[in-house]
Design a protein around this motif. Structure first.
Motif, PDB file in Angstrom:
ATOM      1  N   MET A 139       0.822  -1.207   0.000  1.00 45.09           N
ATOM      2  CA  MET A 139       0.000   0.000   0.000  1.00 45.09           C
ATOM      3  C   MET A 139       0.860   1.262   0.000  1.00 45.09           C
ATOM      4  O   MET A 139       0.481   2.279  -0.575  1.00 45.09           O
ATOM      5  CB  MET A 139      -0.940  -0.007   1.211  1.00 45.09           C
ATOM      6  N   LEU A 140       2.034   1.160   0.636  1.00 44.19           N
ATOM      7  CA  LEU A 140       2.931   2.316   0.616  1.00 44.19           C
ATOM      8  C   LEU A 140       3.403   2.591  -0.816  1.00 44.19           C
ATOM      9  O   LEU A 140       3.404   3.730  -1.282  1.00 44.19           O
ATOM     10  CB  LEU A 140       4.122   2.044   1.545  1.00 44.19           C
ATOM     11  N   ALA A 141       3.787   1.515  -1.518  1.00 44.49           N
ATOM     12  CA  ALA A 141       4.228   1.688  -2.906  1.00 44.49           C
ATOM     13  C   ALA A 141       3.092   2.190  -3.784  1.00 44.49           C
ATOM     14  O   ALA A 141       3.296   3.029  -4.676  1.00 44.49           O
ATOM     15  CB  ALA A 141       4.778   0.362  -3.442  1.00 44.49           C
ATOM     16  N   LEU A 142       1.881   1.699  -3.547  1.00 47.87           N
ATOM     17  CA  LEU A 142       0.728   2.136  -4.324  1.00 47.87           C
ATOM     18  C   LEU A 142       0.445   3.616  -4.089  1.00 47.87           C
ATOM     19  O   LEU A 142       0.097   4.361  -5.021  1.00 47.87           O
ATOM     20  CB  LEU A 142      -0.497   1.300  -3.958  1.00 47.87           C
ATOM     21  N   THR A 143       0.610   4.064  -2.846  1.00 42.18           N
ATOM     22  CA  THR A 143       0.398   5.473  -2.521  1.00 42.18           C
ATOM     23  C   THR A 143       1.356   6.371  -3.289  1.00 42.18           C
ATOM     24  O   THR A 143       0.956   7.388  -3.871  1.00 42.18           O
ATOM     25  CB  THR A 143       0.570   5.696  -1.006  1.00 42.18           C
ATOM     26  N   THR A 144       2.629   5.996  -3.303  1.00 35.86           N
ATOM     27  CA  THR A 144       3.607   6.802  -4.038  1.00 35.86           C
ATOM     28  C   THR A 144       3.380   6.705  -5.546  1.00 35.86           C
ATOM     29  O   THR A 144       3.666   7.649  -6.278  1.00 35.86           O
ATOM     30  CB  THR A 144       5.033   6.356  -3.696  1.00 35.86           C
ATOM     31  N   LEU A 145       2.864   5.549  -5.994  1.00 35.49           N
ATOM     32  CA  LEU A 145       2.569   5.393  -7.420  1.00 35.49           C
ATOM     33  C   LEU A 145       1.496   6.380  -7.869  1.00 35.49           C
ATOM     34  O   LEU A 145       1.608   6.995  -8.930  1.00 35.49           O
ATOM     35  CB  LEU A 145       2.122   3.951  -7.690  1.00 35.49           C
ATOM     36  N   PRO A 154       6.427  14.532   5.570  1.00 29.21           N
ATOM     37  CA  PRO A 154       6.068  15.958   5.445  1.00 29.21           C
ATOM     38  C   PRO A 154       6.446  16.549   4.089  1.00 29.21           C
ATOM     39  O   PRO A 154       5.686  17.328   3.509  1.00 29.21           O
ATOM     40  CB  PRO A 154       6.845  16.622   6.592  1.00 29.21           C
ATOM     41  N   MET A 155       7.623  16.171   3.562  1.00 30.70           N
ATOM     42  CA  MET A 155       8.028  16.707   2.266  1.00 30.70           C
ATOM     43  C   MET A 155       7.184  16.133   1.134  1.00 30.70           C
ATOM     44  O   MET A 155       6.896  16.816   0.149  1.00 30.70           O
ATOM     45  CB  MET A 155       9.515  16.421   2.016  1.00 30.70           C
ATOM     46  N   TRP A 156       6.777  14.874   1.277  1.00 24.54           N
ATOM     47  CA  TRP A 156       5.911  14.255   0.279  1.00 24.54           C
ATOM     48  C   TRP A 156       4.579  15.003   0.208  1.00 24.54           C
ATOM     49  O   TRP A 156       4.114  15.373  -0.872  1.00 24.54           O
ATOM     50  CB  TRP A 156       5.703  12.791   0.646  1.00 24.54           C
ATOM     51  N   VAL A 157       3.981  15.246   1.374  1.00 23.37           N
ATOM     52  CA  VAL A 157       2.689  15.945   1.402  1.00 23.37           C
ATOM     53  C   VAL A 157       2.851  17.389   0.911  1.00 23.37           C
ATOM     54  O   VAL A 157       2.012  17.903   0.166  1.00 23.37           O
ATOM     55  CB  VAL A 157       2.096  15.909   2.824  1.00 23.37           C
ATOM     56  N   ALA A 158       3.952  18.041   1.297  1.00 26.91           N
ATOM     57  CA  ALA A 158       4.176  19.426   0.876  1.00 26.91           C
ATOM     58  C   ALA A 158       4.357  19.525  -0.637  1.00 26.91           C
ATOM     59  O   ALA A 158       3.822  20.442  -1.284  1.00 26.91           O
ATOM     60  CB  ALA A 158       5.401  19.996   1.590  1.00 26.91           C
ATOM     61  N   ILE A 193      -4.574  11.818   0.752  1.00 30.53           N
ATOM     62  CA  ILE A 193      -5.382  11.096   1.744  1.00 30.53           C
ATOM     63  C   ILE A 193      -4.747   9.741   2.050  1.00 30.53           C
ATOM     64  O   ILE A 193      -4.649   9.328   3.220  1.00 30.53           O
ATOM     65  CB  ILE A 193      -6.823  10.924   1.227  1.00 30.53           C
ATOM     66  N   MET A 194      -4.287   9.037   1.023  1.00 27.27           N
ATOM     67  CA  MET A 194      -3.628   7.743   1.231  1.00 27.27           C
ATOM     68  C   MET A 194      -2.360   7.893   2.058  1.00 27.27           C
ATOM     69  O   MET A 194      -2.004   6.996   2.832  1.00 27.27           O
ATOM     70  CB  MET A 194      -3.310   7.102  -0.116  1.00 27.27           C
ATOM     71  N   SER A 195      -1.674   9.026   1.911  1.00 29.61           N
ATOM     72  CA  SER A 195      -0.426   9.249   2.641  1.00 29.61           C
ATOM     73  C   SER A 195      -0.647   9.232   4.147  1.00 29.61           C
ATOM     74  O   SER A 195       0.218   8.791   4.913  1.00 29.61           O
ATOM     75  CB  SER A 195       0.191  10.585   2.231  1.00 29.61           C
ATOM     76  N   ILE A 196      -1.790   9.721   4.584  1.00 31.05           N
ATOM     77  CA  ILE A 196      -2.091   9.768   6.016  1.00 31.05           C
ATOM     78  C   ILE A 196      -2.101   8.367   6.612  1.00 31.05           C
ATOM     79  O   ILE A 196      -1.648   8.138   7.739  1.00 31.05           O
ATOM     80  CB  ILE A 196      -3.445  10.464   6.255  1.00 31.05           C
ATOM     81  N   PHE A 197      -2.583   7.404   5.838  1.00 33.56           N
ATOM     82  CA  PHE A 197      -2.765   6.053   6.350  1.00 33.56           C
ATOM     83  C   PHE A 197      -1.582   5.134   6.085  1.00 33.56           C
ATOM     84  O   PHE A 197      -1.308   4.221   6.872  1.00 33.56           O
ATOM     85  CB  PHE A 197      -4.026   5.430   5.734  1.00 33.56           C
ATOM     86  N   TYR A 198      -0.877   5.347   4.981  1.00 27.37           N
ATOM     87  CA  TYR A 198       0.071   4.328   4.542  1.00 27.37           C
ATOM     88  C   TYR A 198       1.530   4.755   4.522  1.00 27.37           C
ATOM     89  O   TYR A 198       2.398   3.909   4.321  1.00 27.37           O
ATOM     90  CB  TYR A 198      -0.333   3.825   3.147  1.00 27.37           C
ATOM     91  N   ILE A 199       1.830   6.037   4.683  1.00 26.22           N
ATOM     92  CA  ILE A 199       3.235   6.455   4.741  1.00 26.22           C
ATOM     93  C   ILE A 199       3.595   6.746   6.185  1.00 26.22           C
ATOM     94  O   ILE A 199       3.009   7.646   6.801  1.00 26.22           O
ATOM     95  CB  ILE A 199       3.489   7.697   3.862  1.00 26.22           C
ATOM     96  N   PRO A 200       4.512   5.986   6.762  1.00 26.22           N
ATOM     97  CA  PRO A 200       4.861   6.200   8.173  1.00 26.22           C
ATOM     98  C   PRO A 200       5.538   7.542   8.369  1.00 26.22           C
ATOM     99  O   PRO A 200       6.227   8.055   7.480  1.00 26.22           O
ATOM    100  CB  PRO A 200       5.815   5.039   8.478  1.00 26.22           C
TER     101      PRO A 200
END
Length: 471
Positions: free
Chosen positions: A1-7, A67-71, A170-177
């Motif tokens: 799910m982490l890889a899918l989020t970044t995808l 944080p940088m990913w979301v920003a 939204i996925m980042s909140i749940f799947y990116i530590p």
């Protein structure tokens, strides 16, 4: 799910790199602007994309990956929305630069997140997932762009990013530590001032060379400025007690150096050929942008087939033979275009593209994984920035070279009908020659890396269970 989020997040920025290309004429008509002005809608985005990459590694270390990913997603989202509401060519160009500053960080951050999370044992599998946008966007972009331009307003070229990026956030909140970022290090301001303009001027100079030839005074001027700035940066980064924004000492690693050389040459030979393929269909065969995108779809299908197989294989065996076989297969898939005419068999060309896509997909995953062999986890952010820079320069250089060759061959064979098709065939020969040059660093890649002592080797049953859970 982490890889899918970044995808999901990476797909938006890569799609945006190609989706706008089919709408340049429409945008020029909309704003009453000449091509020389409206072309900056693409050029400004690509330059901003390139300039921000060196900052990514330090930003991850300083503020943390999530944080940088979301920003970066938020900045890309804001730029996309502003582009959709643009009221003039100038405002659109400015907003595209904003969009590029956000988009340039998304892919390096995505790679850093998944490489650090996967560890050496699963790097091939996760890299095969996040490679999907890079492989498919050159094919899907013209198709989606053509559909939007033909059926909707040009503004939807940018509004389409909004739901995709929101989903990724939204996925980042749940799947990116959240993770823990390293001890704060001072930003290498002088290095940033030297390196970012160096990259921008090199890419811009190569872009001019692609249009006007390498003998053009403007292209030469920008290339010389970029080269001088790049040399100055290298000298600066080697000074003692400098925590350089891109650590050139990474090139002490044989694997990283060989993989970097191969990334450059692979971009020159293979990915620059993607510049030729849609041009062949639109210019030599008179196809619309939408039809050209659909005719390129077999390459995307071949890539997906390879990505589904080669990721796990890369984690199990030496990546070097996989890369060599992938390059050979991609070259075989390119050969029919060397002999193609104005009315080549579309079934044969489609089959060739399927083979070519399988070769590209097979080579790119072990190549990406090889760059991280022998590097510590702390080296990943800046290594990722360096790899992305090398890829971008290689692709720009290859595109410029092939554009110049194509222009010269058109002058020889003629600009209409069968003459133009012959010119494209001659240019595809160059992609095969450049592929031969890429075989040298491929042979220099090290063999299978030793297991990471910090990561105990799982028993086969445990590894299978972990794979099932990841799926």
């Amino acid at each position: 799910m982490l890889a899918l989020t970044t995808l999901v997040g990476g797909f938006a920025t890569l799609l945006d790199s190609t989706i706008v290309s089919v709408a340049i004429n429409s945008l020029g008509n909309q704003f009453g602007s000449p091509l020389s002005t409206i072309q900056w809608v693409i050029t400004g985005y690509l330059l901003a994309l390139t300039m921000v990459i060196p900052l990514t590694g330090w930003a991850i270390e300083r503020f943390g990956a999530r944080p940088m990913w979301v920003a970066s997603l938020a900045l890309f989202l804001a730029g996309s929305a502003l582009c959709g509401f643009a009221w003039s060519a100038t405002s659109l160009i400015v907003f595209r630069v904003v969009q590029g500053f956000g988009g340039g960080m998304i892919l390096p951050i995505a790679q850093t997140i998944v490489v650090q999370a996967a560890g050496p044992r699963r790097i091939g599998r996760v890299m095969s997932m996040i490679a999907i946008p890079a492989q498919l966007s050159p094919i899907l972009g013209p198709v989606v762009g053509g559909l939007i331009v033909d059926s909707l307003s040009w503004r939807w070229l940018f509004f389409i990013n909004v739901p995709i990026v929101l989903a990724a956030m939204i996925m980042s909140i749940f799947y990116i530590p959240a993770g823990a970022h390293a001890e704060s290090k001072k930003l290498d301001v002088l290095g940033l001032v030297l390196l970012s303009p160096a990259l921008a001027t090199l890419v811009y100079g190569l872009s001019l060379a692609g249009h006007n030839g390498f003998g053009d005074s403007g292209a030469l001027t920008w290339l010389i400025i970029g080269a001088v700035l790049l040399v100055a940066y290298i000298v600066h980064s080697l000074r003692p007690r400098i925590h350089a924004i891109i650590d050139v000492r990474l090139f002490r690693s044989r694997s990283f150096t060989a993989a970097s050389m191969l990334q450059f040459l692979f971009g020159v030979s293979m990915f620059a050929a993607m510049f030729l393929l849609p041009l062949y269909y639109t210019q030599a065969r008179g196809q619309s942008a939408l039809a050209a995108g659909l005719l390129l779809a077999p390459q995307g299908a071949g890539t997906l087939i390879a990505l589904s197989l080669v990721g796990k294989l890369t984690d199990r065996i030496n990546p070097r033979p996989i890369i060599l076989v992938g390059m050979l297969v991609a070259s075989i898939g390119t050969i029919p275009y060397v002999f193609v005419g104005q009315s080549g068999n579309e079934f044969l060309l489609g089959a060739a593209l399927l083979v070519r896509g399988m070769g590209l997909g097979a080579a790119v995953i072990p190549l990406s994984a090889a760059a991280y062999q022998g590097l510590g986890k702390a080296d990943v952010p800046r290594a990722t920035s360096a790899v992305n820079i090398i890829q971008r320069i290689g692709s720009s250089f290859g595109t410029a070279v092939l554009a110049v060759v194509l222009e010269q061959r058109i002058a020889v064979h003629g600009a209409t009908g069968a003459g133009k098709a012959l010119a494209f065939g001659d240019t595809f020969v160059w992609t095969l020659v450049l592929t031969g040059a890429a075989l040298i660093p491929a042979l220099l890649l090290p063999g299978r890396p030793e297991p990471d002592p910090a990561e105990p080797a799982p028993r086969p049953a445990e590894e299978d269970t972990a794979d099932a859970r990841s799926r």
